[in-house]
Scaffold this motif. Structure first.
Motif, mmCIF file in Angstrom:
data_model
loop_
_atom_site.group_PDB
_atom_site.id
_atom_site.type_symbol
_atom_site.label_atom_id
_atom_site.label_comp_id
_atom_site.label_asym_id
_atom_site.label_seq_id
_atom_site.Cartn_x
_atom_site.Cartn_y
_atom_site.Cartn_z
ATOM 1 N N TYR A 169 1.608 -7.721 -17.166
ATOM 2 C CA TYR A 169 1.635 -9.186 -17.248
ATOM 3 C C TYR A 169 2.416 -9.650 -18.484
ATOM 4 O O TYR A 169 3.241 -10.571 -18.412
ATOM 5 C CB TYR A 169 0.189 -9.700 -17.294
ATOM 6 N N THR A 170 2.185 -8.968 -19.622
ATOM 7 C CA THR A 170 2.888 -9.336 -20.863
ATOM 8 C C THR A 170 4.382 -9.051 -20.711
ATOM 9 O O THR A 170 5.226 -9.860 -21.121
ATOM 10 C CB THR A 170 2.309 -8.520 -22.046
ATOM 11 N N ALA A 538 -6.802 -5.110 -23.470
ATOM 12 C CA ALA A 538 -6.531 -5.999 -22.325
ATOM 13 C C ALA A 538 -6.484 -5.196 -21.020
ATOM 14 O O ALA A 538 -7.042 -5.620 -20.003
ATOM 15 C CB ALA A 538 -5.216 -6.744 -22.552
ATOM 16 N N HIS A 544 -5.748 -10.656 -19.734
ATOM 17 C CA HIS A 544 -4.480 -10.734 -20.470
ATOM 18 C C HIS A 544 -4.752 -10.647 -21.973
ATOM 19 O O HIS A 544 -5.827 -11.040 -22.440
ATOM 20 C CB HIS A 544 -3.760 -12.054 -20.170
#
Ligand code: MSK
Length: 634
Positions: A169-170, A538, A544
């Motif tokens: 996601y990052t 995370a 997140h």
């Protein structure tokens, strides 16, 4: 209110400093305290970031009467350009440190000055990078990994290899925001190009590049610096040491190491323990040899060898003022040029060792991987021979000293906490017990406390004050750089005493795990360790990074490196609280981009908070952690 009576207070530290300054006065020594007075008041244009000297038409200073520079750039473009240049300076510096470590790794050989101390980590990184490990000699592998690391600085295509360690996601956020760092040198170079006369003046583009240059440091150069230092010198494990000026010993030859690169200090530590050198020290009338450290070199050798920490950034002159320092040996970064003239007032040898940090009034002994052993021995010998030149009347070592347990690498943190939970551990442990503690509220969250001292803040008062406040509220601290040393000097890393002053939940965790409530994670390049920990938490939690109840804080920061760090911590999704303004207040647009809800926060889900009132800064940090908890429904 808790009774913090055992702590070494800021007042006691100031009293010690004042007595050292009296020592200095007797020999006509200058001091940073005096130079601060000479430099006050500071230039208002410089402080607000509204002075531009990027070309020779100026310097241009922005006022109501002169709202644009000669080229027409407005205040927002000027402030943002200055901010990006500040970041690029820090990113270049940290990353070049990482590059030097890659070169040291490349020089390793069986029986050489430098060897591979953590082969498992080397193999792990090689596999992560897709390098064949089977049947390979460990030194061949070290050279291949080092070369691959060096190519990260200038590769023509692709992005940094370590970005893959971040949650997907990052990585997507970075991709969408167009801030994935490519070659490290390219990001620094492009930052200088963008800020050259006649290039970017659009704040948003400049701040985006600041995040990208920061990420090339934190997830590139710094991360390689940390990882390869572990491969070379061992991954830190908890080790007991002592901290504050009282670690210097009156009857011993005192050698103080200062700077950042452990390649030098590791060798000095090794030769200070050599029986031949100890015998030599005794032959000149000393009882032995004491190595202690200042700044991040100190953090490096404390974490791996338990070498005592004499002090942090604003203590570097104090060690000379004790009159008992035979040699202060420096490598790179955060070294006051003042040490040259100051050491001349005493018998101290000021020894510079890197072509990157050359200074007047120093003795330069060029240090390289090839001559490391020989030169380290020569430096130790030089210090020993200098013992006879002491002036006994000038010796004044403050008695302040605290116990500290240091060396909490990510691997070590996982291991100690896994032990507590008695959970099924893999080879390296997991972050699950830590997550359980946070989830249940036993620990409310964590603060990554980092950064320097800055005379704009009463030295160490913000670090220590904020840490106490967090601990009382069951918020655990992970600390690095000079913030970590502030904690150690005060006694906040004492695993026996410091826990008494935590809230009940954190106290229980400290007791079960046998840890202090402030965990020493290393030097300033080691903030990359914090990024890995946040990423692992995370991933293990399934949320997140921006949702984890953790914040970053640099209440007394001063260097360009700190701004680069701030950029990559925010870009990683961690809200970052600063006690000193990064020369950005002259532009409301840049301030909005960095600190507002619709700037960097929209791109990476975190922003900066700048608050010079330290009490309020602490309240805001706690509120941020509690808001994150509430959003998670815990
Ligand atoms: S040494 S950059 S004063 S933390 Fe890393 Fe300390 Fe800041 Fe230097």
């Amino acid at each position: 209110m808790k009774d913090w009576a055992y702590l070494t207070t800021v007042e006691e530290m100031e009293e010690a400093t004042n007595s050292l300054l009296e020592n200095g006065k007797k020999v006509g020594a200058d001091s940073w305290q005096q130079r601060v007075k000479n430099q006050t008041p500071h230039c208002g244009f410089g402080e607000s970031g509204t002075c531009c000297r990027i070309c020779s038409m100026g310097p241009c200073r922005i006022t109501k009467k002169a709202p644009r520079g000669i080229c027409g750039c407005d205040v927002h473009g000027i402030v943002a350009r200055n901010y990006l240049r500040f970041t690029a300076g820090g990113s270049a510096t940290h990353s070049d440190h990482g590059r030097e470590i890659c070169h040291t790794l490349y020089q390793t050989k069986e029986g050489g000055n430098y060897t591979v101390k953590d082969p498992e980590k080397l193999i792990r990184i090689a596999k992560e990078w897709g390098i064949e490990t089977d049947g390979k000699d460990i030194y061949d592998l070290a050279h291949e990994v080092a070369e691959t690391g060096l190519l990260e600085y200038g590769k023509p295509f692709g992005t940094q290899r370590f970005l893959k360690r971040a949650p997907e996601y990052t990585q997507e956020l970075w991709h969408k925001a167009e801030i994935e760092p490519r070659a490290i040198d390219r990001e620094v170079s492009q930052s200088l190009h963008m800020t050259h006369m006649g290039c970017s003046s659009l704040p948003e583009a400049l701040i985006r590049q600041a995040l990208r240059a920061g990420l090339s440091d934190g997830w590139g150069g710094s991360m390689m610096g940390t990882e390869f230092s572990d491969v070379l010198f061992g991954t830190p494990k908890p080790v007991d040491t002592t901290a504050n000026l009282g670690v210097m010993e009156k009857d011993n030859v005192n050698i103080v190491v200062h700077g950042h690169d452990p390649s030098l200090s590791e060798m000095i530590v090794y030769y200070a323990g050599d029986p031949e050198m100890i015998a030599l020290a005794k032959s000149v009338g000393a009882k032995g040899i004491t190595i202690s450290g200042v700044c991040c070199t100190s953090n490096e050798v404390a974490m791996r060898h338990g070498i005592p920490m004499a002090g942090n950034y604003l203590n570097q002159e104090s060690v000379v003022l004790t009159g008992a320092c035979e040699a202060i040996v420096v490598d790179v970064q955060c070294i006051f040029p003042a040490l040259g003239p100051l050491s001349k007032c005493f018998h101290t040898k000021f020894i510079t060792t890197s072509p990157i940090a050359r200074m007047p009034d120093s003795e330069f002994i060029r240090f390289s991987a090839a001559n490391a052993g020989e030169n380290a021995k020569a430096i130790v010998k030089m210090a020993i021979e200098n013992f006879k030149n002491r002036n006994p009347e000038m010796i004044n070592i403050p008695s302040l000293k605290q116990n500290a347990r240091v060396g909490y690498s990510v691997e070590a943190i996982k291991k100690v906490l896994d032990g507590v939970a008695n959970s099924q551990v893999d080879e390296f442990g997991t972050t699950k017990p830590l997550i359980e503690c946070v989830h249940s509220g036993v620990i409310r969250g964590a603060v990554a406390m980092v950064g320097c001292n800055n005379p704009k803040v009463r030295p160490d008062s913000a670090h220590i004050g904020l840490m106490k406040k967090m601990l009382e509220n069951d918020i655990i601290i992970i600390a690095s750089g000079c913030a970590a040393q502030a904690a150690a000097k005060a006694g906040l890393m004492d695993p026996v005493q410091a826990k008494e002053y935590c809230g009940d939940g954190l106290k229980r965790v400290c007791e079960l795990a046998g840890i202090p409530p402030v965990l020493h994670m290393g030097s300033c390049v080691d903030i990359s360790r914090m990024m890995i920990l946040a990423a692992d938490i995370a991933k293990d939690w399934g949320i997140h990074i921006s949702q984890v109840p953790v914040v970053g804080c640099a209440p007394e920061w001063m260097s360009e490196k700190a701004v680069s760090i701030g950029n990559y911590v925010v870009a990683t999704g961690i809200e970052t609280f600063l006690g000193v303004d990064p020369y950005s207040k002259g532009s409301d647009e840049v301030t909005r981009l960095l600190q507002g809800e619709d700037g960097v926060k929209e791109w990476v889900e975190a922003k900066f908070v700048v608050e010079t009132d330290i009490e309020k800064l602490g309240d805001k940090m706690i509120a941020c952690i509690e808001d994150k908890r509430a959003a998670l429904g815990i």
